[in-house]
Design a protein around this motif. Structure first.
Motif, mmCIF file in Angstrom:
data_model
loop_
_atom_site.group_PDB
_atom_site.id
_atom_site.type_symbol
_atom_site.label_atom_id
_atom_site.label_comp_id
_atom_site.label_asym_id
_atom_site.label_seq_id
_atom_site.Cartn_x
_atom_site.Cartn_y
_atom_site.Cartn_z
ATOM 1 N N LEU A 2 -60.010 -31.050 -43.076
ATOM 2 C CA LEU A 2 -61.241 -31.800 -43.358
ATOM 3 C C LEU A 2 -61.592 -31.821 -44.841
ATOM 4 O O LEU A 2 -62.116 -32.809 -45.353
ATOM 5 N N GLY B 58 -64.967 -33.646 -45.646
ATOM 6 C CA GLY B 58 -64.823 -33.893 -44.211
ATOM 7 C C GLY B 58 -65.773 -33.032 -43.386
ATOM 8 O O GLY B 58 -66.299 -33.471 -42.363
ATOM 9 N N LEU C 5 -68.632 -34.427 -40.957
ATOM 10 C CA LEU C 5 -68.697 -34.004 -39.553
ATOM 11 C C LEU C 5 -70.127 -33.579 -39.178
ATOM 12 O O LEU C 5 -70.675 -33.998 -38.150
ATOM 13 N N TRP D 164 -66.016 -33.102 -32.938
ATOM 14 C CA TRP D 164 -65.486 -33.899 -34.050
ATOM 15 C C TRP D 164 -65.137 -35.327 -33.646
ATOM 16 O O TRP D 164 -65.124 -36.221 -34.487
#
Ligand SMILES: *Cc1c(COP(=O)(O)O)cnc(C)c1O
Length: 457
Positions: A353, A357, A361, A437
Motif C-alpha cells: 500500500l 495507500g 484505505l 480493503w
C-alpha cells in the motif's frame, strides 16, 4: 508430483476458488458449528489419509460454515480481510514455517518484524524509538501495554513486580471508561489488577469518557496510576478525550497512559482524520491491530511502548541459558515464545500500500460509512444513532428492539451483506463497520439496498 507438492497445489487452487467466490457468495454462514461438526466428525481415524484427499475433504466439509468476512460486504464486528500481497505472504509464511521467537531460529523473521514494526510507528505517528511487539491481536497488545505500565509505575514506587508479584505491592489505581473493550478487562484479570477493582469513568452519548470525570479521578488518585483510553469505540467509532487525560496525567507523579486503539488508531494514518487522535501521541503505550483495518490478514496485532526497557522488563524471560544479546528478539516483546512469523504478512501489507495507500484505505472506508449512513438516514423509520466520525455506523429501525433485530436477521438471511446487532444505550441497534480493503461504492449501495428491503418487509 510428490504428495507435498500435490497437496499444496490443490490447497492453492481451492483457496483461489474460494477467494474468487467472495463477490457472489452468501456472506453469512449456511451451516452452524453442529452441522459442520457432523460433516467433519466421526471417531479418531486409525489410519491416515493421503494429503490431497484431506485437503479436499476439509475444504468441502467446512465450506457451508465459512463466513465471507474476507469479502467486500461483510460489515459485522470490526473485521479486516487480507490484501493480496498479505494473503500471498501468509501462504509463503506457511510454507517457510519459521519459528519467529529468536534470531537464532530465524533471522528472516526477526528482520521482517523489525522493518514492519518501524513502518507501523511511522504510519501511526508514534515515537520512532518506541519498542514494538507483534501479539496475536490488539487484545493481547492491551495486556502487553498494561504489563509494561504495571512494571514501570511499580518500579518507580520501589517495587519489583516481576520478581515479587503483587503480594504486598503498592496499590495501583486503574482508570477505564465505561465503554472499555472486553479485552481491557481480561488484560486486567490476567495481570492481577482485577477487572472489577477499577475506577470506571462515565461516558457521553457517543461512548467517550467524560473528560471532567476522568480529570477528577486522576487528580484524586494518590498512588501509582494507569489510565486506559480507547481510540475508536466498537459501536460508534468515537475517541476518548486523550488530550485532556494526558494533561491530567502530566500533573500526577507516577502514572501511565495506555491506548486501546485496535482499529481507531488508524485514524492517525489519514491527515483528514488525524485530529480524532489528538493527544494519543502523548501516551506511554499503544495497542492496535494490523488484521482489522490494515487488512494484513489474521493473526496480527501490534503493540508499541515508549519505554523499551519497561517493555522488555515486563515481557522477557530471564532464563540463564538465553544469553542476552544486543539483538532485538521478537519474543521479548509479547507473551508468545514459539510462534508463526506474523511479520512477513505485515511487511507485505504495508509494502503493497505504501503510506499513500494506507491513507486512501482509511479514507475510503470512512467515506463509504458516511455514504451508507446518509442513505439510511433518509429512509422512513430509520435512524442513525451515532455521529459517523470514522468507519462505524449504528442504525435503528422503528422504535422497538424487535423490529431492529428482525431487520438484522432478514439482511443476514438474504446474504447480500452481513451486519450484526449490538446494544447501544440499552437499545438494540444494527452495527455497520466498514473496514475491508475491497469494499466499493457499489458494494456499499447493494448492501444499503438489502437493508432497506429488509426494513420494508
Ligand atoms: C477488536 C478490538 C480489540 C481486540 O482485538 P483482537 O484483535 O480481537 O485481539 C480490542 N479493543 C478494541 C477497541 C477492538 O475493536
Amino acid at each position: 508430483m510428490d504428495d507435498r507438492e500435490a497437496a499444496l497445489r490443490r490447497a492453492a487452487d481451492l483457496g483461489l476458488a474460494y477467494l474468487a467466490s467472495l463477490d457472489e457468495r452468501h456472506v453469512g454462514p449456511r451451516a452452524d458449528a453442529a452441522q459442520v461438526r457432523d460433516r467433519l466428525g466421526g471417531p479418531l481415524p486409525t489410519d491416515g489419509t493421503d494429503p490431497v484427499t484431506v485437503v479436499e475433504e476439509l475444504a468441502t466439509a467446512v465450506d457451508p460454515g465459512l463466513v465471507a468476512s474476507a469479502g467486500p460486504r461483510y460489515f459485522g464486528f470490526v473485521i479486516g480481510g487480507a490484501l493480496p500481497a498479505a494473503a500471498a505472504a501468509d501462504w509463503l509464511t506457511g510454507a517457510w514455517q519459521q519459528n519467529a521467537a529468536l534470531h537464532a531460529l530465524s533471522p528472516a523473521a526477526a528482520a521482517a518484524e523489525e522493518v514492519a514494526g518501524g513502518w507501523m510507528l511511522d504510519l501511526l505517528g508514534l515515537p520512532r524509538d518506541a519498542s514494538v511487539g507483534l501479539p496475536t491481536g490488539a487484545g493481547l497488545g492491551n495486556a502487553v501495554g498494561i504489563a509494561a505500565a504495571r512494571h514501570a509505575i511499580l518500579a518507580k514506587a520501589g517495587w519489583d513486580v516481576e520478581a515479587r508479584g503483587l503480594y504486598g505491592a503498592p496499590e495501583i489505581t486503574v482508570i477505564i471508561g465505561e465503554e472499555a473493550h472486553a479485552t481491557v478487562l481480561t488484560a486486567l484479570q490476567y495481570l492481577g489488577l482485577g477487572r472489577e477493582r477499577v475506577v470506571r469513568i462515565p461516558t457521553d452519548e457517543q461512548g467517550r469518557m467524560r473528560a471532567e470525570a476522568a480529570t477528577e479521578a486522576i487528580a484524586a488518585a494518590t498512588g501509582p496510576l494507569i489510565a486506559v483510553l480507547q481510540a475508536g469505540n466498537v459501536n460508534t467509532g468515537a475517541f476518548d478525550p486523550a488530550a485532556a487525560v494526558a494533561d491530567a496525567v502530566a500533573r500526577h507523579p507516577n502514572a501511565w497512559i495506555h491506548v486501546d486503539g485496535a482499529f481507531g488508531l488508524w485514524a492517525a494514518a489519514s491527515p483528514a482524520r488525524r485530529h480524532l487522535v489528538a493527544g494519543v501521541e502523548d501516551a506511554d503505550s499503544w495497542s492496535t491491530d494490523a488484521h482489522k483495518w490494515l487488512n494484513a490478514g489474521y493473526d496480527c496485532g501490534f503493540v508499541a511502548i515508549r519505554d523499551p526497557e519497561a517493555h522488555r522488563a515486563a515481557m522477557a524471560a530471564t532464563a540463564a541459558y538465553l544469553m542476552r544479546s544486543e539483538l532485538r528478539e521478537n519474543w521479548e516483546y509479547v507473551f508468545d515464545s514459539s510462534r508463526r512469523a506474523r511479520g512477513f504478512a505485515l511487511y507485505a501489507a504495508i509494502r503493497s500500500l505504501g503510506r499513500a495507500g494506507v491513507e486512501a484505505l482509511v479514507e475510503r472506508c470512512c467515506d463509504l460509512a458516511a455514504r451508507m449512513a446518509d442513505r439510511l438516514r433518509e429512509a422512513d423509520g430509520v435512524a442513525v444513532l451515532n455521529d459517523v466520525v470514522l468507519n462505524q455506523v449504528l442504525v435503528r429501525f422503528g422504535d422497538d428492539d424487535e423490529r431492529t433485530r428482525a431487520v438484522i436477521g432478514r439482511v443476514q438471511d438474504e446474504g447480500v451483506a452481513w451486519l450484526g446487532g449490538t446494544t447501544w444505550k440499552g437499545r438494540a441497534a444494527m452495527r455497520i463497520s466498514v473496514s475491508n480493503w475491497s469494499t466499493t461504492e457499489a458494494d456499499a449501495d447493494a448492501s444499503v439496498d438489502s437493508i432497506l428491503r429488509a426494513a420494508r418487509a
